[in-house]
Motif scaffolding. Structure first.
Motif: not given
Lengths: 112, 117
Positions: A97, B31, B50, B55-56
């Motif tokens: 991810n 994603y 996500y 997520s980041e």
């Protein structure tokens, strides 16, 4: 992510085979090598990904020596439309991810 | 071949104004990402998303930025109070996330050119 080094720019004539080499001395065991292409004012486009030896698809081939410290993207019989910036990225398969980290890439110019 | 789309292709705004950049990721992708590229510079990661949450995010993605997936198809990037240095191409990307052992790459949209005056 492993640091990559590739030439800043390359020129080639139409119809020639072009090879762009990327160095990645600190590649990790679980890292894959992925190449993206970016045309002016467009988003990057995935070209090819490999782990070892040779991978070929309809667009390019990717050659990876046994030590995996470098890789070579090969574009057969280039045309003017292959003029673009080519990026070599090294990271875990599918990058999980994680974000993609782009370097400056190699600016390939095809000459008529 | 399915593709990521982005609107508008070019947005001009005054400094201090709010802008919303829109993206339609590839259907069934899980994603989502935003990147930006200042003219002549590298493509830089902004944020990944996500399961309806971030997520980041990078250092660039400060409090003036936000992302949202309002309706299950669109993915937006909002800049609350634009600055001159926000002028850049903004790229949306999406990734399947369910392809198992196959190459699961990020697909990029054509970008939105944001010009802040």
């Amino acid at each position: 992510l492993a640091k990559t080094t590739q030439p800043i720019s390359m020129d080639s004539y139409e119809g020639q085979e072009v090879n762009i080499t990327c160095s990645h001395n600190n590649i990790a065991t679980n890292d894959y090598i992925t190449w993206y292409q970016q045309f002016p004012s467009q988003g990057p486009r995935f070209i090819i990904q490999g782990y070892k030896t040779k991978v070929t698809n309809e667009v390019a081939s990717l050659f990876i020596p046994a030590d995996r410290k470098s890789s070579t993207l090969s574009l057969p019989r280039v045309s003017l439309s292959d003029t673009a910036v080519y990026y070599c990225l090294v990271g875990p398969a599918n990058f999980g991810n994680e974000k993609l980290t782009f370097g400056t890439g190699t600016r390939l110019t095809i000459i008529p | 071949e399915p593709e990521v789309t982005q609107t508008p292709s070019h947005q001009v705004t005054q400094m201090g104004q709010e802008v919303i950049l829109r993206c339609v990721p590839i259907s069934n992708h899980l994603y989502f990402y935003w990147y930006r590229q200042i003219l002549g510079q590298k493509v830089e990661f902004l944020v990944s998303f996500y399961n309806n949450e971030i997520s980041e995010k990078s250092e660039i993605f400060d409090d003036q930025f936000s992302v949202e997936r309002p309706d299950g198809s669109n993915f937006t990037l909002k800049i609350r109070s634009t600055k001159l240095e926000d002028s850049a191409m903004y790229f949306c990307a999406s990734r399947d996330g369910t392809s198992g052992g196959a190459v699961d790459t990020q697909y990029f949209g054509p970008g939105t050119r944001l010009t802040v005056l």
